[in-house]
Design a protein around this motif. Structure first.
Motif, mmCIF file in Angstrom:
data_model
loop_
_atom_site.group_PDB
_atom_site.id
_atom_site.type_symbol
_atom_site.label_atom_id
_atom_site.label_comp_id
_atom_site.label_asym_id
_atom_site.label_seq_id
_atom_site.Cartn_x
_atom_site.Cartn_y
_atom_site.Cartn_z
ATOM 1 N N GLU A 40 68.425 15.046 -68.299
ATOM 2 C CA GLU A 40 67.331 16.110 -67.504
ATOM 3 C C GLU A 40 66.041 15.896 -67.901
ATOM 4 O O GLU A 40 65.902 15.494 -69.113
ATOM 5 N N LEU A 69 67.892 11.498 -60.407
ATOM 6 C CA LEU A 69 67.714 12.942 -60.679
ATOM 7 C C LEU A 69 67.168 13.667 -59.306
ATOM 8 O O LEU A 69 66.527 13.261 -58.556
ATOM 9 N N GLN A 86 67.363 17.057 -62.705
ATOM 10 C CA GLN A 86 68.895 16.819 -63.349
ATOM 11 C C GLN A 86 69.675 15.704 -62.793
ATOM 12 O O GLN A 86 69.462 15.489 -61.340
#
Length: 110
Positions: A40, A69, A86
């Motif tokens: 993350e 992500l 994330q």
């Protein structure tokens, strides 16, 4: 699962055609002989908007590996000043495979 370590790494965030240096965070868990890494990062909301970020970007690790992500929906001015992106957890068959992808994790696994 056994939590092993949290480490920070340096990579590049690819948004559209633009690459920008970025720091990311990796949480490593041990699953018997296997490992799981979850990535993350946080980035300034306004910077992401200026880069043309919508809800997905690609993190290019120093190893050359790429991790997608995501943010839960498009980023706009109603979001927090810092936005969390994330990646999905990635499983690695052994320590060597994990360290190949995330060399920064090497010292923390000793």
């Amino acid at each position: 699962m056994t939590h092993v370590q949290n480490v920070d790494g340096q990579g590049q965030l690819l948004i559209g055609e633009l690459l920008s240096p970025i720091t990311y965070h990796v949480a490593v868990e041990r699953l018997g002989p296997h490992y799981r890494a979850t990535v993350e990062m946080q980035a300034p909301r306004d910077w992401l908007i200026r880069q043309g970020f919508k809800s997905r970007a690609t993190l290019v690790l120093s190893s050359g590996d790429r991790i997608e992500l995501e943010h839960d929906g498009p980023v706009d001015v109603s979001d927090s000043l810092r936005v969390v992106l994330q990646g999905k957890a990635v499983d690695y068959g052994d320590r060597e495979a994990l360290v190949t992808a995330f060399p920064e994790a090497d010292d923390s696994l000793s």
